[in-house]
Write an enzyme that holds these catalytic residues in place. Structure first.
Site, PDB file in Angstrom:
ATOM      1  N   THR A 133      -0.601   2.151   7.090  1.00 35.49           N
ATOM      2  CA  THR A 133      -0.522   0.896   6.350  1.00 35.49           C
ATOM      3  C   THR A 133      -0.463  -0.266   7.336  1.00 35.49           C
ATOM      4  OG1 THR A 133       0.891  -0.450   4.913  1.00 35.49           O
ATOM      5  CG2 THR A 133       1.979   1.324   6.099  1.00 35.49           C
ATOM      6  N   VAL A 193     -13.995  -3.479   2.060  1.00 33.35           N
ATOM      7  CA  VAL A 193     -13.379  -2.151   2.020  1.00 33.35           C
ATOM      8  C   VAL A 193     -12.415  -2.070   3.182  1.00 33.35           C
ATOM      9  CG1 VAL A 193     -13.809   0.326   2.224  1.00 33.35           C
ATOM     10  CG2 VAL A 193     -15.396  -1.094   0.926  1.00 33.35           C
ATOM     11  N   GLY A 194     -11.213  -1.570   2.918  1.00 29.05           N
ATOM     12  CA  GLY A 194     -10.208  -1.461   3.975  1.00 29.05           C
ATOM     13  C   GLY A 194     -10.244  -0.099   4.646  1.00 29.05           C
ATOM     14  N   ASP A 195      -9.157   0.202   5.346  1.00 26.00           N
ATOM     15  CA  ASP A 195      -9.057   1.453   6.101  1.00 26.00           C
ATOM     16  C   ASP A 195      -8.749   2.661   5.224  1.00 26.00           C
ATOM     17  OD1 ASP A 195      -6.587   0.054   5.625  1.00 26.00           O
ATOM     18  OD2 ASP A 195      -5.587   1.556   6.864  1.00 26.00           O
ATOM     19  N   THR A 222       0.871  -1.186   0.000  1.00 27.90           N
ATOM     20  CA  THR A 222       0.000   0.000   0.000  1.00 27.90           C
ATOM     21  C   THR A 222       0.896   1.220   0.000  1.00 27.90           C
ATOM     22  OG1 THR A 222      -1.780  -1.086   1.173  1.00 27.90           O
ATOM     23  CG2 THR A 222      -1.613   1.281   1.473  1.00 27.90           C
ATOM     24  N   LEU A 264      -2.809  -4.020   8.613  1.00 25.87           N
ATOM     25  CA  LEU A 264      -4.114  -4.680   8.537  1.00 25.87           C
ATOM     26  C   LEU A 264      -5.241  -3.647   8.723  1.00 25.87           C
ATOM     27  CD1 LEU A 264      -5.486  -7.444   8.231  1.00 25.87           C
ATOM     28  CD2 LEU A 264      -5.548  -7.558  10.717  1.00 25.87           C
TER      29      LEU A 264
HETATM   30  N1  ASP Z   1      -4.214  -1.093   4.928  1.00 26.55           N
HETATM   31  C1  ASP Z   1      -4.395  -1.837   3.710  1.00 26.55           C
HETATM   32  C2  ASP Z   1      -5.745  -2.518   3.763  1.00 26.55           C
HETATM   33  O1  ASP Z   1      -6.033  -3.200   4.739  1.00 26.55           O
HETATM   34  C3  ASP Z   1      -3.318  -2.850   3.452  1.00 26.55           C
HETATM   35  C4  ASP Z   1      -1.894  -2.373   3.590  1.00 26.55           C
HETATM   36  O2  ASP Z   1      -1.622  -1.336   4.170  1.00 26.55           O
HETATM   37  O3  ASP Z   1      -0.992  -3.043   3.068  1.00 26.55           O
HETATM   38  O4  ASP Z   1      -6.488  -2.424   2.809  1.00 26.55           O
END
Ligand code: ASP
Length: 305
Positions: free
Chosen positions: A225, A204-206, A175, A227
């Site tokens: 970045t 959907v992520g953060d 990311t 989880l």
């Molecule tokens: N934060 C991102 C997500 O969970 C993944 C990442 O940062 O690599 O979509």
């Protein structure tokens, strides 16, 4: 006093890719700092830096995004403009080259904060954005390998997926984010991602959620970045911005925010932060997070893992 910092995601970088990943973040931060040096805005600098990373298949965003369980790419991106608490984001977008630019259009051309799925797709079409296939062969090969393991029972649901991530830290890698302050003291933060490997369609992520993956106020801005589910539950970038409102500088705010998350959830996390005085900071609870920064007066960017 302008400055800019970018990240290329938490997670281990394999030895053979280290140099290229460092060159990638260095090149992006250089392009962003050139915008700031010619009196450009932090908003333009952040968009410029992230577009470069979106075009680099080494990073998990734009071209080279990781694949969902179903073998699709669904990307999330956001931009946060501190002086006006501006925020524009898209979630689950497919088939475009620069999600960060579409996120900026949501902020500047609509009355909304977040567009997702088919609506976001339609908005891209209305904005005249040409279709682009972001799936690379390398990601397709990784997807087949991880999916086979998953189907063999190595990762049958989210807890097992987490175990698989421990074994394969590259799951989480790539990311990207950028945070900048310009000569006017205005701060912008941006983040762009393909999410996490084998995510369910529609996850959907953060990244596109205010205060989770991306946030900026008049005091400073942050991009995170790791989880995404943990970032959403702890509002890590909002926490960093609150620390700056209370008087911490960018480094204090980034360390404080990562410590807060690590104490509660113990999942992988990294953050980059800029304050409105030109300070930059970064922190992570993983062995590596590709990053680069440049502050006015430096001759070359600092870049590392
Ligand atoms: N934060 C991102 C997500 O969970 C993944 C990442 O940062 O690599 O979509």
């Amino acid at each position: 006093m302008y400055s800019i910092i970018v990240h290329g995601g938490v997670g281990a970088v394999s030895h053979d890719k280290e140099e290229a990943v460092i060159a990638g973040v260095r090149g992006a931060v250089k392009a962003g700092s050139d915008v700031l040096a010619s009196s450009g805005s932090s908003l333009d600098a952040v968009e410029t830096a992230i577009k470069i990373l979106e075009d680099n298949p080494l990073f998990n965003c734009g071209t080279g995004s990781v694949l969902t369980f179903d073998g699709e790419v669904e990307m999330d991106a956001a931009v946060a403009y501190g002086p006006a608490l501006g925020f524009g984001a898209i979630a689950g977008i497919k088939n475009i080259q620069h999600p960060i630019s579409l996120a900026r259009m949501v902020m500047e051309k609509t009355d909304h904060v977040l567009l997702q799925g088919s609506g976001a797709q339609e908005f891209a079409r209305m904005m005249g954005i040409a279709p682009h296939n972001p799936i690379t062969e390398e990601r397709r090969v990784q997807w087949r390998e991880y999916r086979e393991k998953f189907l063999r029972g190595d990762a049958g649901d989210w807890p097992k997926l987490k175990a698989l991530m421990k074994e394969h830290p590259e799951f989480m890698h790539g990311t990207v984010g950028a945070v900048a302050v310009d000569e006017k003291g205005e701060v912008t933060a941006g983040t762009s991602t393909g999410g996490v490997f084998l995510k369910l369609l529609g996850r959907v992520g953060d990244t596109p959620l205010p205060g989770a993956g991306t946030y900026a106020t008049k005091f400073g801005g942050a991009s995170s970045t790791g989880l995404g589910e943990s970032m959403m539950r702890t509002l890590i970038t909002k926490t960093a911005c609150d620390f700056m409102r209370m008087g911490l500088d960018a480094q204090g705010a980034s360390s404080g925010a990562v410590n807060m998350l690590s104490n509660i959830l113990r999942t992988e996390a990294g953050i980059i932060v800029v304050d409105n005085q030109g300070g930059v900071g970064f922190a992570q609870n993983t062995p590596q997070m590709a990053h680069a920064y440049f502050k006015k007066g430096m001759s070359e960017p600092v870049a590392g893992l």
